[in-house]
Design an enzyme around this catalytic site. Structure first.
Site, PDB file in Angstrom:
ATOM      1  N   LYS A 138      40.343  29.112  32.700  1.00  0.00           N
ATOM      2  CA  LYS A 138      41.669  29.737  32.692  1.00  0.00           C
ATOM      3  C   LYS A 138      41.913  30.472  34.022  1.00  0.00           C
ATOM      4  CE  LYS A 138      39.567  33.693  30.383  1.00  0.00           C
ATOM      5  NZ  LYS A 138      39.118  34.186  29.064  1.00  0.00           N
ATOM      6  N   TYR A 194      46.516  54.534  57.734  1.00  0.00           N
ATOM      7  CA  TYR A 194      47.551  55.291  57.024  1.00  0.00           C
ATOM      8  C   TYR A 194      46.970  56.555  56.402  1.00  0.00           C
ATOM      9  CZ  TYR A 194      50.680  51.227  57.227  1.00  0.00           C
ATOM     10  OH  TYR A 194      51.474  50.214  57.640  1.00  0.00           O
TER      11      TYR A 194
HETATM   12  C1  LIG Z   1      37.707  34.190  28.927  1.00  0.00           C
HETATM   13  C2  LIG Z   1      37.041  33.757  27.676  1.00  0.00           C
HETATM   14  C3  LIG Z   1      35.766  33.179  27.696  1.00  0.00           C
HETATM   15  C4  LIG Z   1      34.897  33.154  28.939  1.00  0.00           C
HETATM   16  O1  LIG Z   1      34.404  34.457  29.102  1.00  0.00           O
HETATM   17  P1  LIG Z   1      33.431  34.872  30.312  1.00  0.00           P
HETATM   18  O2  LIG Z   1      33.083  36.288  29.994  1.00  0.00           O
HETATM   19  O3  LIG Z   1      34.212  34.722  31.557  1.00  0.00           O
HETATM   20  O4  LIG Z   1      32.259  33.968  30.269  1.00  0.00           O
HETATM   21  C5  LIG Z   1      35.267  32.654  26.508  1.00  0.00           C
HETATM   22  N1  LIG Z   1      35.993  32.748  25.360  1.00  0.00           N
HETATM   23  C6  LIG Z   1      37.207  33.330  25.306  1.00  0.00           C
HETATM   24  C7  LIG Z   1      37.934  33.413  24.006  1.00  0.00           C
HETATM   25  C8  LIG Z   1      37.763  33.863  26.455  1.00  0.00           C
HETATM   26  O5  LIG Z   1      38.963  34.466  26.400  1.00  0.00           O
END
Ligand SMILES: *Cc1c(COP(=O)(O)O)cnc(C)c1O
Length: 385
Positions: free
Chosen positions: A50, A270
């Site tokens: 994702k 800054y």
């Molecule tokens: C993002 C996610 C993962 C992967 O998690 P990581 O901690 O990045 O390994 C797995 N299952 C779900 C439901 C997620 O939202």
């Protein structure tokens, strides 16, 4: 092209016009996946990609993982799933955010597997299956304590009491998600697993999955039939307080634009927030918060100072992080290394994504997914399918 034409558009087509360079090592990405797959055998090792492959690029990441042998992918949004479908025509693609209202036809068109997390979603998918006469596959998501998406215990018991409410949907996977996986000692991990096993036993039998990256290290009870790591594949530390077992995938370099002398008492950046305590040399590097280098790394960062590496030496960030540049103290580094045109390691083997996350008081997930769009992005090795 004529002289009066200007090349617009982002790198990587024009690396010499970009400033900083982001190198994604697809071989290491594959090795990280193979390592987790081997450690969790005989479970199937899927990949969570994702957020544009955690900021590294959905398409190259997906192709590299597929060529290493991965055939099951998790994305968050149906749009990500549709893009992935065009890259991998035969992969299993699960959509973690579930079935968006009234979107079932679109999931079916792209053969996406919604991760159904409420009775409403189940009804909508089941109605669509009935209307089109197809047994369409999906996952069921059971909430076991994180209280985000997922069926509650009462929902599962209701489904168990009226099994026909599942209609003709094809349940290919039953899953849950850990809230404290990054802390292997947390009692909540075992409690969630026990609750998951109790609830899924009430439903029709299907392969089961609860492990994210840290869950891959919790032993075979947690691996179940499928693991779905994300962050570990990309080299981020799955744990909050243990050494990182994964190898770095991302290397980020920014060039020195200028080195200047700063006299004692003079300020840099800054807000004049940093003042030279001695005769100093300060290098200006071409990376800033627009590129995802967190402004929180301004001097003095949390648990800092933040630093970069130049010619094998650490150079601390001084002054504030600007939109397009940062300033680092190179007084103690030979001018042979600390000079215009030399690349500094902003993130990589010596300054890790976990270091940057710690200085910004956040997690490596946020650092990777905020990497900017102005880099020359180089994917190596280039000959990967
Ligand atoms: C993002 C996610 C993962 C992967 O998690 P990581 O901690 O990045 O390994 C797995 N299952 C779900 C439901 C997620 O939202």
């Amino acid at each position: 092209m004529t002289d009066d034409q200007i090349i617009f558009g982002p790198p990587p087509d024009t690396p010499e016009l970009a400033c900083a360079t982001l190198n994604v090592d697809l071989k290491v990405l594959q090795d990280n996946w193979r390592r987790l797959a081997a450690d969790t055998k005989p479970a199937i090792c899927a990949a969570t990609i994702k957020g544009d492959g955690y900021g590294l690029g959905l398409e190259p990441v997906a192709r590299a993982l597929a060529s290493a042998g991965c055939s099951t992918f998790f994305v968050a949004l149906p749009h990500e799933g549709a893009v992935l479908r065009s890259v991998l025509p035969s992969a299993d693609i699960y959509v973690l955010n579930g079935l968006l209202a009234k979107s079932a036809p679109c999931y079916a068109d792209h053969q996406l597997l919604p991760v159904l997390g409420s009775l409403d979603e189940i009804n909508e998918w089941s109605d669509y299956c009935a209307a089109t006469g197809q047994r369409l596959a999906c996952a069921l998501h059971i909430d076991t304590g994180i209280n985000r998406l997922g069926l509650s215990a009462a929902d599962v018991e209701e489904l168990a009491a009226i099994p026909q409410s599942l209609g003709i949907i094809g349940v290919r996977l039953v899953m849950s998600h850990l809230s404290n996986g990054d802390d292997p000692g947390a009692e909540m991990n075992r409690e969630q697993l026990d609750e998951f096993n109790r609830l899924r036993a009430l439903l029709p039998q299907a392969p089961a999955s609860i492990a994210n990256s840290p869950g891959c290290f919790l032993g075979p009870d947690f691996a179940l039939d499928m693991v779905r790591p994300g962050i570990g594949l990309y080299g981020g530390n799955p744990f909050s307080s243990r050494p990182n077992p994964m190898s770095p995938v991302v290397r980020l370099y920014a060039p020195i634009l200028q080195v200047r002398d700063v006299a004692p008492g003079e300020a840099v950046g800054y807000g004049a927030s940093w003042q030279a305590g001695r005769q100093s040399r300060v290098a200006v590097l071409g990376v800033g918060y627009r590129d995802g280098y967190p402004r929180a790394l301004s001097y003095p960062a949390h648990d800092g100072p933040a630093h970069v590496m130049i010619g094998g030496h650490y150079a601390p960030v001084v002054g504030r992080v600007s939109m397009d540049m940062i300033t680092v103290d190179v007084t103690d580094i030979s001018p042979d290394f600390a000079r215009r045109g030399i690349n500094a390691e902003i993130m990589g083997d010596h300054v890790t994504v976990d270091d940057i996350a710690r200085w910004a008081n956040t997690i490596p997930y946020e650092i990777l997914t905020h990497l900017g769009s102005r880099y020359a992005r180089l994917y190596s090795p280039f000959d990967l399918e």
